[in-house]
Design an enzyme around this catalytic site. Structure first.
Site, PDB file in Angstrom:
ATOM      1  N   HIS A  34      44.090  13.402  27.736  1.00  0.00           N
ATOM      2  CA  HIS A  34      42.675  13.591  28.087  1.00  0.00           C
ATOM      3  C   HIS A  34      42.150  12.351  28.806  1.00  0.00           C
ATOM      4  CE1 HIS A  34      41.633  16.918  24.933  1.00  0.00           C
ATOM      5  NE2 HIS A  34      42.654  17.233  25.708  1.00  0.00           N
ATOM      6  N   TYR A  57      31.664  15.853  21.523  1.00  0.00           N
ATOM      7  CA  TYR A  57      30.922  15.219  20.424  1.00  0.00           C
ATOM      8  C   TYR A  57      29.485  15.675  20.587  1.00  0.00           C
ATOM      9  CZ  TYR A  57      34.790  11.997  19.479  1.00  0.00           C
ATOM     10  OH  TYR A  57      36.011  11.455  19.142  1.00  0.00           O
ATOM     11  N   PRO A  97      35.644   8.819  10.779  1.00  0.00           N
ATOM     12  CA  PRO A  97      36.500   9.373  11.835  1.00  0.00           C
ATOM     13  C   PRO A  97      35.834   9.545  13.198  1.00  0.00           C
ATOM     14  CG  PRO A  97      35.927  11.064  10.223  1.00  0.00           C
ATOM     15  CD  PRO A  97      35.408   9.777   9.691  1.00  0.00           C
ATOM     16  N   LYS A 123      39.749   6.109  15.064  1.00  0.00           N
ATOM     17  CA  LYS A 123      40.465   4.824  15.096  1.00  0.00           C
ATOM     18  C   LYS A 123      41.503   4.620  13.988  1.00  0.00           C
ATOM     19  CE  LYS A 123      38.635   2.910  18.689  1.00  0.00           C
ATOM     20  NZ  LYS A 123      39.258   3.867  19.609  1.00  0.00           N
ATOM     21  N   TYR A 183      37.001   3.374  23.177  1.00  0.00           N
ATOM     22  CA  TYR A 183      37.516   4.668  22.738  1.00  0.00           C
ATOM     23  C   TYR A 183      39.004   4.802  23.069  1.00  0.00           C
ATOM     24  CZ  TYR A 183      37.403   9.707  21.767  1.00  0.00           C
ATOM     25  OH  TYR A 183      37.618  10.962  21.251  1.00  0.00           O
TER      26      TYR A 183
HETATM   27  P1  RFL Z   1      48.364   7.168   5.032  1.00  0.00           P
HETATM   28  O1  RFL Z   1      48.550   8.131   6.159  1.00  0.00           O
HETATM   29  O2  RFL Z   1      47.400   7.511   3.964  1.00  0.00           O
HETATM   30  O3  RFL Z   1      49.811   6.961   4.406  1.00  0.00           O
HETATM   31  C1  RFL Z   1      49.995   6.318   3.160  1.00  0.00           C
HETATM   32  C2  RFL Z   1      51.233   6.898   2.516  1.00  0.00           C
HETATM   33  O4  RFL Z   1      51.473   6.230   1.279  1.00  0.00           O
HETATM   34  C3  RFL Z   1      51.772   7.197   0.279  1.00  0.00           C
HETATM   35  N1  RFL Z   1      51.460   6.603  -1.030  1.00  0.00           N
HETATM   36  C4  RFL Z   1      52.403   6.040  -1.832  1.00  0.00           C
HETATM   37  N2  RFL Z   1      53.707   5.889  -1.658  1.00  0.00           N
HETATM   38  C5  RFL Z   1      54.403   5.281  -2.673  1.00  0.00           C
HETATM   39  N3  RFL Z   1      53.807   4.845  -3.804  1.00  0.00           N
HETATM   40  C6  RFL Z   1      52.487   4.963  -4.007  1.00  0.00           C
HETATM   41  N4  RFL Z   1      51.915   4.506  -5.126  1.00  0.00           N
HETATM   42  C7  RFL Z   1      51.716   5.589  -2.983  1.00  0.00           C
HETATM   43  N5  RFL Z   1      50.397   5.890  -2.838  1.00  0.00           N
HETATM   44  C8  RFL Z   1      50.264   6.494  -1.655  1.00  0.00           C
HETATM   45  C9  RFL Z   1      50.906   8.386   0.658  1.00  0.00           C
HETATM   46  O5  RFL Z   1      51.382   9.597   0.084  1.00  0.00           O
HETATM   47  C10 RFL Z   1      51.045   8.379   2.176  1.00  0.00           C
HETATM   48  O6  RFL Z   1      52.148   9.119   2.637  1.00  0.00           O
HETATM   49  O7  RFL Z   1      47.989   5.711   5.554  1.00  0.00           O
HETATM   50  P2  RFL Z   1      48.389   4.918   6.897  1.00  0.00           P
HETATM   51  O8  RFL Z   1      49.873   4.991   7.143  1.00  0.00           O
HETATM   52  O9  RFL Z   1      47.728   3.608   6.784  1.00  0.00           O
HETATM   53  O10 RFL Z   1      47.736   5.775   8.083  1.00  0.00           O
HETATM   54  C11 RFL Z   1      46.346   5.856   8.234  1.00  0.00           C
HETATM   55  C12 RFL Z   1      45.933   7.217   8.782  1.00  0.00           C
HETATM   56  O11 RFL Z   1      46.500   8.234   7.990  1.00  0.00           O
HETATM   57  C13 RFL Z   1      44.403   7.395   8.833  1.00  0.00           C
HETATM   58  O12 RFL Z   1      43.783   6.199   9.201  1.00  0.00           O
HETATM   59  C14 RFL Z   1      43.973   8.499   9.824  1.00  0.00           C
HETATM   60  O13 RFL Z   1      44.381   9.767   9.395  1.00  0.00           O
HETATM   61  C15 RFL Z   1      42.451   8.496  10.002  1.00  0.00           C
HETATM   62  N6  RFL Z   1      41.959   9.564  10.917  1.00  0.00           N
HETATM   63  C16 RFL Z   1      42.092   9.440  12.284  1.00  0.00           C
HETATM   64  N7  RFL Z   1      42.737   8.380  12.828  1.00  0.00           N
HETATM   65  C17 RFL Z   1      42.944   8.288  14.178  1.00  0.00           C
HETATM   66  O14 RFL Z   1      43.527   7.306  14.648  1.00  0.00           O
HETATM   67  N8  RFL Z   1      42.512   9.278  15.054  1.00  0.00           N
HETATM   68  C18 RFL Z   1      41.857  10.392  14.579  1.00  0.00           C
HETATM   69  O15 RFL Z   1      41.538  11.285  15.378  1.00  0.00           O
HETATM   70  C19 RFL Z   1      41.589  10.485  13.155  1.00  0.00           C
HETATM   71  N9  RFL Z   1      40.953  11.560  12.650  1.00  0.00           N
HETATM   72  C20 RFL Z   1      41.373  10.717  10.379  1.00  0.00           C
HETATM   73  C21 RFL Z   1      40.853  11.702  11.292  1.00  0.00           C
HETATM   74  C22 RFL Z   1      41.302  10.938   9.002  1.00  0.00           C
HETATM   75  C23 RFL Z   1      40.709  12.084   8.518  1.00  0.00           C
HETATM   76  N10 RFL Z   1      40.715  12.246   7.114  1.00  0.00           N
HETATM   77  C24 RFL Z   1      41.122  13.448   6.475  1.00  0.00           C
HETATM   78  C25 RFL Z   1      40.589  11.089   6.251  1.00  0.00           C
HETATM   79  C26 RFL Z   1      40.246  12.841  10.814  1.00  0.00           C
HETATM   80  C27 RFL Z   1      40.137  13.029   9.432  1.00  0.00           C
HETATM   81  C28 RFL Z   1      39.416  14.268   8.962  1.00  0.00           C
HETATM   82  C1  PHB Z   2      40.832  15.111  15.666  1.00  0.00           C
HETATM   83  O1  PHB Z   2      41.429  15.591  16.669  1.00  0.00           O
HETATM   84  O2  PHB Z   2      41.067  15.505  14.508  1.00  0.00           O
HETATM   85  C2  PHB Z   2      39.788  14.091  15.893  1.00  0.00           C
HETATM   86  C3  PHB Z   2      39.518  13.657  17.191  1.00  0.00           C
HETATM   87  C4  PHB Z   2      38.528  12.728  17.413  1.00  0.00           C
HETATM   88  C5  PHB Z   2      37.800  12.241  16.340  1.00  0.00           C
HETATM   89  C6  PHB Z   2      38.084  12.631  15.053  1.00  0.00           C
HETATM   90  C7  PHB Z   2      39.083  13.579  14.819  1.00  0.00           C
HETATM   91  O3  PHB Z   2      36.791  11.344  16.582  1.00  0.00           O
END
Ligand code: RFL
Ligand code: PHB
Length: 388
Positions: A72, A200, A290, A294, A382
């Site tokens: 994009h 957005y 979110p 980031k 962004y």
């Molecule tokens: P994770 O992905 O939570 O992975 C941590 C792993 O550790 C495991 N764990 C353990 N393992 C062993 N022993 C234990 N005691 C443990 N406790 C936990 C877990 O099971 C897991 O597998 O962390 P990490 O690697 O730091 O990654 C971070 C990302 O997952 C997170 O920041 C993103 O998902 C946030 N996020 C977004 N980030 C983006 O860069 N772009 C996006 O578009 C974006 N959209 C989002 C998001 C997060 C969302 N939610 C649900 C919080 C949208 C949403 C809705």
């Molecule tokens: C997503 O694709 O899930 C997504 C994209 C942009 C955002 C948050 C989530 O700011």
């Protein structure tokens, strides 16, 4: 078990760290408390910054993303139904890639297997020991057996609810935190996109985001109360609200709802991100709302810095990058925190907002969509600030 780096958590941070270390000839063991199937089905991030997509390609895990990911070159900002496109190509000549986090995780796990592992799923009772010595240990059980990993460094990549951060003694870490008075209700729907880029949408009824996972799979979010019960949101109500908040700008087609859930919104940082030989990365050390997309990108940045520091330790016998690891990461993290907070506060309705707050918010949106300088500032952040 003996290794150089013991990695707790097989999310984007832990898996990417293991790959970066492998490329430097450094051994690691990854332990994960969930099952492999579970981590493949956890729907989360979808947006990868320009440099992070390049990183995935450079480390040999970007092949499927290049084929299936959507590139994009802009986003749309909606203000009560009126759309304004921010053209990233013209503004900063960079793009973002839409590709689900769980797909990134699958690609990284496949790479880890090709690298010869080790990656242990469904471990239990993970605890860290001796982190203030140069022989830290991780103990846990796996398939009913008690195990100990002896290592040089422990990487706490176990997310916000993990054990690494709480293992640091009281009084060492400072917490910086903000909770928002709303959450995001997210759905995954089998329906074609109303636009080929993200929308957005600020509306008087609250914020909505249109994003996607593929040309036939829409991901949609609605601002809702933080402690809202999902039972109060039957599919028909979700669609009705989405039409109201997004439909003014584009015609939204309904489809089968494959998944529905509510995520609270918070900003959270701990400082420092290290204690002795324990180094935190990703969500274990920080959470962003979110709105700025980031979280996963910050996790990748942290482990880039960590792998560079570990490489210097082994190849140059120098601990200086390890000592400055936390400060290096935090400079970038705080910029992403500020950006995510700013995006959040211009796009959402706040329960306690005053008339002044609303006028200022509209003026922020007006400035963003009418000034090229303001648009370029958003675009630069962004698509992701440069890593160095
Ligand atoms: P994770 O992905 O939570 O992975 C941590 C792993 O550790 C495991 N764990 C353990 N393992 C062993 N022993 C234990 N005691 C443990 N406790 C936990 C877990 O099971 C897991 O597998 O962390 P990490 O690697 O730091 O990654 C971070 C990302 O997952 C997170 O920041 C993103 O998902 C946030 N996020 C977004 N980030 C983006 O860069 N772009 C996006 O578009 C974006 N959209 C989002 C998001 C997060 C969302 N939610 C649900 C919080 C949208 C949403 C809705
Ligand atoms: C997503 O694709 O899930 C997504 C994209 C942009 C955002 C948050 C989530 O700011």
């Amino acid at each position: 078990m003996r290794t150089q780096v013991g990695i707790i958590g097989a999310g984007p941070a832990g898996l990417m760290l293991a790959r970066l270390l492998k490329l430097q000839g450094v051994d690691s063991i990854i332990i994960e408390n969930r099952s492999e199937e579970y981590i493949y089905n956890r729907i989360r991030a979808g947006l990868i910054e320009h440099w992070a997509a390049d990183l995935l390609v450079d480390v040999g895990v970007g092949e499927r993303m290049q084929r299936e990911g959507l590139r994009h070159w802009g986003i749309n900002i909606g203000i009560n139904g009126e759309l304004h496109r921010l053209d990233f190509k013209a503004l900063v000549n960079k793009r973002v890639t839409i590709y689900g986090q769980q797909e990134v995780v699958k690609d990284l796990v496949a790479r880890r297997r090709a690298d010869g592992g080790p990656l242990l799923f469904e471990v239990d009772g993970v605890t860290v020991h001796d982190v203030k010595t140069d022989r830290p240990k991780i103990s846990f059980t796996h398939e009913g057996r008690a195990e100990v990993i002896e290592c040089d460094f422990i990487a706490g990549c176990d997310g916000f609810h993990g054990i690494a951060r709480p293992s640091v003694p009281d009084g060492v870490l400072s917490v910086f935190e903000r909770e928002y008075p709303f959450g995001w209700l997210g759905i995954l729907s089998e329906s074609p996109p109303p636009d080929h880029e993200l929308i957005y949408s600020y509306t008087d009824r609250g914020f909505a985001l249109y994003t996607m996972r593929s040309p036939t799979l829409a991901r949609l979010y609605l601002q809702c109360d933080p402690d809202e019960d999902i039972e109060n949101w039957p599919d028909a109500r979700v669609w009705d609200e989405l039409h109201k908040r997004l439909g003014g700008a584009r015609k939204l087609e309904e489809g089968a709802m494959l998944q529905k859930g509510i995520t609270p919104m918070r900003s959270f940082v701990v400082e420092p991100m290290q204690y002795g030989r324990l180094f935190l990365a990703g969500d274990s050390a920080h959470i962003v709302p979110p709105t700025g997309a980031k979280g996963m990108n910050l996790a990748f940045a942290d482990v880039m810095f960590m792998s560079r520091a570990i490489e210097k330790f082994y190849t140059k016998n120098s601990g200086d990058l390890l000592e400055s690891y936390s400060a290096t990461c935090l400079r970038r993290i705080w910029k992403a925190q500020r950006f995510s907070w700013w995006m959040t506060q211009i796009m959402h309705r706040f329960p306690a907002e005053s008339a002044f707050d609303r006028r200022r918010q509209f003026s922020d949106l007006d400035y963003l969509t009418s000034s090229e300088t303001a648009a370029r500032s958003l675009a630069e952040q962004y698509v992701g600030l440069p890593l160095d």
